[in-house]
Each structure stands twice: as C-alpha cells, then as structure tokens.
Design an enzyme around this catalytic site. Sequence first.
Site, PDB file in Angstrom:
ATOM      1  N   SER A  89       0.861  -1.183   0.000  1.00 50.19           N
ATOM      2  CA  SER A  89       0.000   0.000   0.000  1.00 50.19           C
ATOM      3  C   SER A  89       0.902   1.240   0.000  1.00 50.19           C
ATOM      4  CB  SER A  89      -0.942  -0.058   1.204  1.00 50.19           C
ATOM      5  OG  SER A  89      -1.901   0.961   1.139  1.00 50.19           O
ATOM      6  N   HIS A  97      -2.400  -1.025  -3.510  1.00 51.10           N
ATOM      7  CA  HIS A  97      -3.529  -0.084  -3.356  1.00 51.10           C
ATOM      8  C   HIS A  97      -3.266   1.167  -4.160  1.00 51.10           C
ATOM      9  CE1 HIS A  97      -4.595  -1.803   0.881  1.00 51.10           C
ATOM     10  NE2 HIS A  97      -5.038  -2.564  -0.106  1.00 51.10           N
ATOM     11  N   ASP A 155      -4.869  -4.060   5.699  1.00 53.06           N
ATOM     12  CA  ASP A 155      -5.212  -5.022   4.654  1.00 53.06           C
ATOM     13  C   ASP A 155      -4.084  -6.049   4.545  1.00 53.06           C
ATOM     14  OD1 ASP A 155      -6.614  -6.234   2.657  1.00 53.06           O
ATOM     15  OD2 ASP A 155      -6.099  -4.771   1.095  1.00 53.06           O
TER      16      ASP A 155
END
Lengths: 193, 279
Positions: free
Chosen positions: A11, A38, A130
Amino acid sequence: MSFEIIVVGASTGGLKALQVLLSELPVEFSLPMVIVQHRGKDMETGLCEFLARSSRLPVREPEDKETLLPGQAYLAPRDYHLMIQSGSFALSTESPVGFARPSIDVLFESAANEYQDRAIGLILTGANHDGARGLAAIKAQGGLTVVEDPATATCREMPDAAINLTKVDWILPLSEMAAGLHKLTNSTKRYES
Amino acid sequence: MSRVATEANDLEDIEIGLLLEGLYRAYGFDFREYSRASIKRRILEMMRAEKLGTVSALQERVLHDATCLERFLLGLSVHATAMFRDPSFYLTFRRKVVPLLKTYPTVQIWVAGCSTGEEVYSLAILLQEERLYKRCRIYATDISRAVLRKARDGIFPLAAMREYTNNYHQAGGANEFSDYYTAQYDSVIFSTALKSNVVFSEHNLATDGSFNEFQVILCRNVMIYFNKDLQARVHNLLYDSLSMFGVFGLGNKESLKFTPRAAFYEHLNDKDKLFRKVM
Ligand SMILES: C[S@@+](CC[C@H](N)C(=O)[O-])C[C@H]1O[C@@H](n2cnc3c(N)ncnc32)[C@H](O)[C@@H]1O
C-alpha cells in the site's frame, strides 16, 4: 515441497518497494507473482508500465479467466478485486473490503484456498491493515509467510498488523527480500529433485 | 495444524456445493456454475453476518427461512455499476460504432445484465445526442427483479452525479449533464424520454434462450462472475443473437481470447472491448 505462486500486497510506499523488489529479482525467478498495490480511484493507469520499466520479469494486468504463467508478474487492475480459481484469474467488482479494491485479503484468501501449502504470501509497506487476514489464511493452509521488516518499511502499520495476527515465517528488510525469495524458491526446488 | 485447516477447507467446499445444489433444487436459483472463488467469499461473509459457524447452518436457514433466502440472494449477486463506466469505451462507441449504426434503418440493442440501469441511460443519452435514438430499441435485461425495478425508475443518488458528469464529458458528451435529470433531495430522476424506447425485462443468461436478433449487444462485467463453462455457453448464446457485422461490447477487463468465439470477431480498436462479428 515446492511453491507454485507468490502473492504480494503493498500500500503506501509500495511503488518504491515494488520497484526495488522487481528490479532485484533475477529473470530466472520462475514463480508467477501476483501483486495487489492499493491505489486511489483516480490514480492514473500507468502503474503497470511504471513497474514494468524497472522489472526484469514481464509485468501485466491480467484479464478475467487468463491463465497464470510462470516467470510472469501480474498487477491487480484498478478498481477490481483479483482472485485465483482453477489456475486462472477471476475478477470481481464486489464492494471494496476495508475501503480497498483491489483488496490484499481477497487475493491472499483465494490463493490460500487454491494453492494451500504451495503459496507464498508477502506483505510490504502500508498504512492500513489489509493483508493481515489474508496472510493468516495462507499460514493456516501451510503456506509460507513473509513480511517486510517494519523497522525499515516506509509505513510500518501493514507489516505490523500482519505480524500481530500471524506467527510469520520470515521478516526481511526490503534490501534482502529479492535475494531471500530467490534462494528460498531455488533451494526448495533443489531439495525436491 | 495445516492438515486440519486443509481438511476444514475441503469440507467447506463440499458444504458450499451442497448449499448451491439445494438452492437450485428448492428454488431454481442456479449459482452452481458461477466463479467459485468469489461465491465462496460472499457465502463465508454471509455466514459471519448471520452469526453462524458453518455453511451447513447457513444452508439450513436459507432453505427454511424466506427472509434469509432473500438476504442471501441479494448478498450473492454483485450489482455494482456506474454511468459511462470506463468513459473511453463510450467514446469509442461514439466514434466507431455510431457511424456503422447510422447505415441501418432500425437498430436492435441488447444490454444483458443491465443491473440498476446506469449503463442503459448512458447509452440512451449517447444515442440521443447522435440523433440515433429514435430508430433504436433497447432491450435491457437482468436476472434480478429487484434491480430491474430500480432501472425502470431511473432514480439514482445525487452524490454520484459528480463522478458521472466527469465520465460523461470524458466519454465525449458535450452538453450539460444536468440537463438529463431533475434533482430531488438526495436523488435525481432521469428524463423519461431516455427510456421511451427501452424495454426492461427479466432474462437469465444461464438458462433462457435468445429472443431476437440484435445489431448491438453489450454484456459488460456480467460473465466475470461465471466459470469458464458457463461463460462459453453464454458467449455462444450472444454470438447466435448478434446479426452479421453486429457489435459486441464487454467489460474493460474481460476478454474474448479465452472463449470459443474468439475467432469470429474482430476488434474495433486495440484498447476498448468492442468487437464486430465477422464470421
Ligand atoms: C456487476 S453488474 C454489471 C452491470 C453493468 N452491465 C455494468 O457493466 O456496469 C452484473 C449484473 O449481472 C446480473 N446477472 C448475474 N447473473 C446473471 C444471469 N445468469 N443472467 C442475467 N443477468 C445476470 C446481476 O444481477 C448484475 O446485475
């Protein structure tokens, strides 16, 4: 036992981390590598080309039902969840999971389900949680779990969250990641034959 | 420990198979050939939402409790959609497909898996602007009665209009997007003129046959939820329903390559998923 896939979640800070990882993995690295990075909904679509420029492995965004091939890196397309089913990719636009689509958890859980102990899960830098659940699923199926060392990661939340949930097998600084993965997949192969 | 987990996982897969079989035999809803990875995820999610420990427990509730069945069906399907989704698809439609359609006296269009209708209204706007709408008839179908009801109403959230306005302009729209709708509180209702040539109806791609011959078929982001076998069958159905030189549109990440009909179409351009039937 030998591995058949490596799934990677990144991310915030991931672009740089992926660039380093992909530029250092040797061309003969033969596992298919599937990446969720992401990105904002409006982020330009050039990410794949960007990564491909520094990668020695070819990088592409897979289409639905495309077969996974060795020696190839895949990047989850913007705004779709990416799953693996019967050796092919399955895409979906079901709701974001924890604000993320693509979601690392979704990819990792499907990889755990499909490959069981033949999957490697790798969590890189990120400022959310996540991937923690997904990595736990890989571990539960007997797969190998690797996390970027939070101490040197650009953002440590995501590595920390993964480590808190799972007794991970390897914690490596980014600078040693490519070499470590290469050795790991190589040696297990030699061991096999 | 991992063997136990693997066995639990296998058991779960068996239970999911049984649940889908039961759902089909009891109520005729057939998800048996949907892509298992995504179905499994949503079933496990619903199991958690219903606070149940096993898929078998969920099966029991789904089969015996009508309100749970309804929740289950809603949760199982993915209805996500948007107006002018993937603007460049619509831009290419405007530039490359519209000129082709102008050569026909009447144009039959099928939007298969139209969900809540955003795609249909987008297409209607485009056709109207290109002065083609009057000679078009659009058949908008979906398996779900609930989404069709919404599609017919043409009422969408006001909050989405910013994104849709952007998409519309990127798709080559030159008017004020807000001219097409009237805002009421936090919703907007689209002009009824846009649906004057639209027929909304239930149609199940997995089990129902062809019902007409079309010059254009859009089936976007529907077959990604099917497994390869069902996908192949539906590709055949759509191919059979398309007239020679008719235009076929798929979602941005869908491909003809992995289907039995790949060789029967040619690409309209490299980038967008618009094809023309040539064989
Ligand atoms: C993700 S939506 C796609 C909406 C729209 N076409 C788009 O691209 O924005 C998928 C739709 O396919 C419908 N669908 C699923 N299975 C179907 C079937 N067997 N026959 C017809 N429609 C189906 C669902 O009800 C849902 O509304």
